[in-house]
Enzyme design. Structure first.
Site, PDB file in Angstrom:
ATOM      1  N   GLN A 166      -4.872  -1.389   9.351  1.00 37.19           N
ATOM      2  CA  GLN A 166      -4.762  -2.706   8.732  1.00 37.19           C
ATOM      3  C   GLN A 166      -5.410  -3.775   9.629  1.00 37.19           C
ATOM      4  O   GLN A 166      -5.157  -3.821  10.830  1.00 37.19           O
ATOM      5  CB  GLN A 166      -3.271  -3.040   8.473  1.00 37.19           C
ATOM      6  N   ASP A 219     -11.006   2.891   3.490  1.00 35.78           N
ATOM      7  CA  ASP A 219     -11.299   1.462   3.320  1.00 35.78           C
ATOM      8  C   ASP A 219     -12.790   1.220   3.047  1.00 35.78           C
ATOM      9  O   ASP A 219     -13.158   0.131   2.601  1.00 35.78           O
ATOM     10  CB  ASP A 219     -10.923   0.694   4.600  1.00 35.78           C
ATOM     11  N   LYS A 277       0.844  -1.204   0.000  1.00 36.14           N
ATOM     12  CA  LYS A 277       0.000   0.000   0.000  1.00 36.14           C
ATOM     13  C   LYS A 277       0.877   1.251   0.000  1.00 36.14           C
ATOM     14  O   LYS A 277       0.620   2.205  -0.731  1.00 36.14           O
ATOM     15  CB  LYS A 277      -0.945  -0.012   1.218  1.00 36.14           C
TER      16      LYS A 277
HETATM   17  N1  GUN Z   1      -6.881  -6.761   5.694  1.00 35.60           N
HETATM   18  C1  GUN Z   1      -7.135  -7.494   4.587  1.00 35.60           C
HETATM   19  N2  GUN Z   1      -7.665  -6.713   3.622  1.00 35.60           N
HETATM   20  C2  GUN Z   1      -7.741  -5.467   4.132  1.00 35.60           C
HETATM   21  C3  GUN Z   1      -8.196  -4.223   3.611  1.00 35.60           C
HETATM   22  O1  GUN Z   1      -8.653  -4.092   2.475  1.00 35.60           O
HETATM   23  N3  GUN Z   1      -8.093  -3.155   4.445  1.00 35.60           N
HETATM   24  C4  GUN Z   1      -7.619  -3.262   5.708  1.00 35.60           C
HETATM   25  N4  GUN Z   1      -7.583  -2.169   6.463  1.00 35.60           N
HETATM   26  N5  GUN Z   1      -7.192  -4.399   6.224  1.00 35.60           N
HETATM   27  C5  GUN Z   1      -7.260  -5.500   5.438  1.00 35.60           C
END
Ligand code: GUN
Length: 283
Positions: A96, A119, A52
């Site tokens: 996350q 998100d 990311k």
């Molecule tokens: N863990 C797995 N996929 C995601 C996501 O798209 N966003 C976040 N914040 N955590 C995750």
């Protein structure tokens, strides 16, 4: 031969478009910043977070990194989130998941300002999506819509079956397909006659987390198959929910794993970061 939908190429195309947008915004004096919070040192989360941040770097989005120890309390985490909510130079906040088991994930998600919820997990964002109002949309399902549109696949009027009902993928996926005027069925582990249901689909989207579960008996001849699963097979290799070798010959288009839906999630997160500027402008 089925069309193989190249998520890597499509995500690159989107990231290049976003790079131009951030450059244009910067010229107008607007810098975009994403705060990324990771609690503990789960290796898979570490990989996602790194990717990311890399995506941010590529598109010209500033990323702020918060790496907190495993024993962080919910209060400490929500205090940080609330501080970032108030910080005018932070546009997006990403925590996350999964969080360590002693932290209530829902409480942390609710602490994020809906204006910074890149998100799309906050109940406000989910509610806005379900009633067709503007708001952040969960990245993976938004990525699936982009994959379909950019591959020239019409959604309106199609029979779409979403296999899986998670809050992050299945449910928002169904809402987005509905917004695109599809006829939508959500199937799940308790669905009776599953093969019959999935075989109705013009577009079948699988998000179940079961390696290679979907064989050709689940798929109508000529269907489009989108595989959201990221699993490991018996040899430890990455694979989807779909048995690609078995299904590819019977469908008209299919996403591979890896290289299908996966790369789209980050592209859509970056897109949400840029969109956030619009939500944050005073009305
Ligand atoms: N863990 C797995 N996929 C995601 C996501 O798209 N966003 C976040 N914040 N955590 C995750």
């Amino acid at each position: 031969m089925a069309q193989i939908i190249d998520g890597k190429a499509i995500s690159m195309q989107i990231k290049d478009e976003l790079k131009e947008k951030t450059a244009a915004l910067r010229e107008q004096g607007t810098e975009i910043t994403l705060a990324v919070i990771q609690v503990g040192d789960d290796p898979a989360s570490g990989v996602y977070v790194r990717n990311k941040k890399r995506g941010c770097e590529y598109t010209g989005i500033r990323s702020l990194s918060f790496e907190l120890p495993e024993q962080t309390t919910r209060q400490e985490l929500t205090d940080l989130v609330e501080r970032l909510n108030r910080q005018a130079d932070v546009n997006g906040i990403l925590v996350q998941l999964p969080l360590p088991s002693h932290i209530d994930e829902d409480a942390v998600i609710r602490a994020i300002s809906p204006q910074k919820d890149v998100d799309g997990f906050h109940p406000w964002s989910v509610g806005a999506l379900s009633i067709g109002q503007p708001g952040f949309v969960s990245c993976t399902p938004a990525g699936v819509i982009q994959l379909l549109k950019r591959s020239g696949i019409d959604i309106a009027g199609k029979e779409c079956v979403v296999l899986g009902r998670s809050n992050i993928v299945g449910k928002p996926m169904a809402m987005l397909l509905l917004r695109e005027n599809a006829t939508v069925t959500i199937a799940h582990s308790k669905t009776r006659n599953l093969k019959e249901v999935t075989s109705r689909a013009d577009i079948l989207i699988t998000a179940v987390g079961k390696p290679k579960m979907i064989t050709r008996e689940y798929v109508k001849q000529g269907a489009v198959v989108i595989d959201v699963g990221i699993n490991r097979d018996e040899n430890g290799r990455l694979c989807g929910d779909v048995d690609f070798q078995d299904v590819e010959p019977v469908c008209s288009a299919i996403t591979p794993v890896p290289g299908g839906v996966g790369p789209m999630t980050i592209a859509m997160l970056l897109s949400n970061c840029i969109e956030s500027v619009r939500f944050q402008q005073p009305l």
